[in-house]
Design an enzyme around this catalytic site. Structure first.
Site, PDB file in Angstrom:
ATOM      1  N   ASP A  93       8.222 -44.007 -38.785  1.00  0.00           N
ATOM      2  CA  ASP A  93       8.330 -42.759 -38.036  1.00  0.00           C
ATOM      3  C   ASP A  93       8.029 -43.045 -36.572  1.00  0.00           C
ATOM      4  OD1 ASP A  93       8.172 -40.208 -36.973  1.00  0.00           O
ATOM      5  OD2 ASP A  93       7.102 -39.371 -38.691  1.00  0.00           O
ATOM      6  N   HIS A 115      11.062 -40.034 -39.765  1.00  0.00           N
ATOM      7  CA  HIS A 115      10.444 -38.706 -39.816  1.00  0.00           C
ATOM      8  C   HIS A 115      11.160 -37.863 -40.868  1.00  0.00           C
ATOM      9  CE1 HIS A 115       7.667 -35.937 -37.968  1.00  0.00           C
ATOM     10  NE2 HIS A 115       8.606 -35.079 -37.616  1.00  0.00           N
ATOM     11  N   SER A 131       5.261 -32.330 -39.995  1.00  0.00           N
ATOM     12  CA  SER A 131       5.192 -32.526 -38.560  1.00  0.00           C
ATOM     13  C   SER A 131       4.337 -31.475 -37.883  1.00  0.00           C
ATOM     14  CB  SER A 131       6.604 -32.594 -37.993  1.00  0.00           C
ATOM     15  OG  SER A 131       6.594 -33.303 -36.797  1.00  0.00           O
TER      16      SER A 131
END
Length: 682
Positions: free
Chosen positions: A325, A356, A219
């Site tokens: 996601d 995620h 991320s």
């Protein structure tokens, strides 16, 4: 109680060898209550010397317990907090003592993050810890435990403004990227490092570092890896971005339409250290001013767009992303992947069915094994064949994977499908034939409904969406890549948002990306992946797939503000009653619609909890003869023709349809407004 030698004291060579041998044996013993390391069988040093494996592989021959643990502060050359001196970022390092004693230089695996102090990393939210003298004790995640015994250094960088670093975090801007790039430069002898945050004693990495760096992270961390690669910095050999952002504009907006609260300034305040929070208000004000809620593209957004600099990338790229996601959406990897491919960058990709989620938590053993070989090849130069293996691994069903030599596959061809009215009330038809001129479909924006509601009501004539479906397929039909949907729409108000969604209509079992865990369940048992110390365990909680039985599944989605029809960089008021044509970009995907299922295209307004509504409540009329979808189909138009002709198999009834998944409730990470801790990097 453990005795700790004075910092900087040197051990006699015989003592060092004895300690290293004892520690090596310790790496081969399973900690009490844990399972053994599974990714690569440990082999004593004597055995590796007499019987080298046929394929070279780094082995855990160095002591993790005796490793050098140190902190360095690297000068970024920027003064982000305006205090009159250039900012230094904290760099925590763990590296083998044996290679240092032998004067041998080693490569570096780096994770640069804003979350080491405020929020933690990984499924267990691990944070950095330090001893009473400020020396690093725990490095989050398994990278240090696994790779340091194998002859790598692991480097954990606090972005500017976070944890023990100077400056201010600027959410993907110049300071964020320079925080990590400066460390790559320092590892290659091009930047200054110091043994303390304010002192003048220099620290040089070139005595122990080869300068070969691999950046990794999920991320926000992976986003930094993308950004540093896009500078073209020398020495960065590979990056492994996991669920990472490639353009910050596209994280907060989608073609002008605001997603979530659509301003990144609060993220800066959230990750900054307490001292930085007190001094960085002006930086946050500049971020807010430069990234307007309107969705207009500004210089601040351009600065945070790494895709535009794909031509500068010299590192290889191993992309990992969850196709469901809804935090860092799949368009982020799709546009980055395509741009890198156009520049001939060496690439590899894993696409899961999760939200995620890190691959360590959905495909652990295969992930550690593959990452090990990837770093061995790109950082140590081992010819282990990973560069000649299939480019793509795709999760087809929970824990069931397939591979492709190239992604998208060579046989993929963009195919135009067209919506048309149906013969009866309910959905229209999705096929190859264009609609008769004058054909229309009308819907009214309802911000209380979203894509899951639309899919559940696909076979009914409901006012909040326009839906179009194929006949049941006689053969499987595979979509691989990025789709677009072009619509010609006439609004009744001066503002309007659009959503376009592809849906697989048919029963299936999928990862339950809408539940806590976003497709995984965390168990209580642990497995071990490397060597441990009392302060840094290599043992992590195991996970398993969390699944849901559904009656339909969203394949891909895209959103846009119709006011950007003429200029993607600026929203303009619409003239009610006037027709506008624009193209919506849908997120990249790889999905097989099975025989017996139907493929649906749904066009609606506000996608609840994923897209902010416009300031008005428009009704939109679609000109079907001037609207179409362009899908990357494996086999192209011929494959679509074969799949929509002939006899199709029966499938169980879709009524009552099971929500896909868990009703019209998206993952907690995207149920707006966002809660603290569910930002881009968690």
């Amino acid at each position: 109680m453990r005795m700790r030698r004075p910092r900087g004291a040197r051990l006699p060579y015989g003592t060092l060898v004895a300690a290293a041998t004892a520690a090596l044996l310790a790496t081969l013993v399973t900690p009490a209550g844990a399972q053994p390391e599974r990714a690569a069988p440990a082999t004593p040093a004597a055995a590796t010397a007499t019987a080298a494996p046929s394929v070279r592989e780094s082995r855990p021959v160095h002591s993790y317990a005796a490793a050098i643990r140190e902190s360095v502060w690297v000068d970024t050359g920027l003064d982000g907090d305006g205090d009159g001196r250039t900012d230094r970022v904290a760099v925590d390092i763990v590296r083998p003592r044996e290679t240092a004693a032998a004067g041998r230089r080693i490569p570096v695996i780096m994770d640069a993050s804003p979350y080491y102090a405020c929020c933690g990393r990984g499924n267990e939210s691990q944070k950095k810890t330090y001893d009473a003298d400020g020396n690093p004790v725990q490095f989050p995640l398994f990278y240090d435990n696994f790779f340091v015994p194998r002859g790598y250094a692991f480097v954990a960088v606090d972005l500017a403004g976070t944890n023990r670093s100077d400056g201010c975090d600027d959410v993907g801007g110049r300071s964020d990227v320079q925080s990590a790039k400066a460390v790559v430069d320092w590892l290659n002898g091009r930047a200054r490092g110091y043994t303390s945050r304010t002192g003048d004693t220099r620290s040089r990495a070139t005595t122990w570092s080869t300068g070969h760096v691999g950046m990794i992270g999920k991320s926000w961390d992976g986003t930094i890896a993308n950004g540093v690669a896009a500078t073209g910095v020398e020495g960065l050999k590979t990056i492994v971005p996991i669920g990472a952002i490639s353009s910050w504009y596209d994280y907060f907006h989608s073609q002008g339409a605001p997603l979530y609260d659509a301003n990144p300034s609060w993220l800066s305040a959230y990750v900054n250290s307490p001292e930085a929070q007190a001094r960085c208000g002006a930086v946050q004000d500049r971020i807010a001013a430069g990234t307007p809620y309107s969705g207009d593209r500004t210089a601040a957004w351009t600065e945070r767009d790494h895709v535009r600099n794909a031509a500068k990338v010299k590192a290889s790229v191993f992309v990992v992303h969850g196709q469901q996601d809804l935090n860092v959406r799949a368009n982020q990897f799709g546009q980055w992947w395509d741009a890198l491919g156009a520049q001939g960058v060496e690439r590899k990709i894993w696409l899961s069915q999760t939200g995620h989620v890190d691959p360590f938590d959905f495909r652990r053993a295969d992930w550690v094994r593959t990452l090990h070989r990837w770093f061995d090849h790109h950082l140590l130069g081992y010819d282990n064949g990973i560069d000649r293996e299939p480019m793509a691994d795709i999760e087809r069903a929970p824990d069931r994977w397939t591979t492709d030599r190239q992604w998208p596959p060579r046989a993929t061809a963009t195919t135009t499908l067209r919506p048309a009215p149906g013969a009866a009330p309910g959905p229209g038809v999705l096929g190859r034939a264009p609609a008769v001129p004058g054909s229309t479909a009308t819907f009214t924006d309802d911000p209380g409904l979203g894509e899951l509601d639309w899919a559940a009501r696909i076979d009914g004539a409901t006012p909040e969406k326009a839906g179009f479906v194929t006949r049941p397929l006689s053969r499987d039909l595979r979509i691989a890549g990025s789709s677009t949907v072009t619509v010609t729409a006439t609004p009744t108000t001066a503002t309007a948002h659009l959503s376009a969604v592809l849906v697989d209509l048919g029963p299936d079992t999928i990862r339950d990306y809408g539940a806590a865990g976003e497709g995984i369940t965390t168990r209580t048992d642990r497995t071990c992946w490397g060597a441990s110390t009392p302060g840094d365990s290599a043992c992590f909680k195991e996970t398993e797939a969390r699944t849901a039985d559904v009656g339909y599944a969203v394949v891909s989605r895209g959103w846009a503000d119709l006011g950007t029809w003429a200029d993607p960089g600026r929203e303009r008021p619409l003239t009610p009653g006037r027709a506008y044509t624009m193209t919506l970009d849908l997120a990249a995907t790889d999905h097989v619609v099975p025989a017996g299922h139907r493929l649906a295209l749904i066009v609606g307004g506000t996608d609840k909890d994923l897209l902010d509504p416009p300031s008005t409540t428009p009704t939109l009329t679609l000109d079907l003869a001037r609207s179409w979808a362009r899908l990357p189909l494996v086999g192209g138009a011929e494959a679509f023709g074969r799949a929509t002709s002939g006899t199709y198999p029966a499938v169980p009834s879709l009524t009552p349809a099971a929500p896909s998944p868990r009703g019209a409730v998206p993952p907690a990470a995207v149920a707006g407004p966002r809660l603290p801790g569910f930002g881009a990097a968690r």
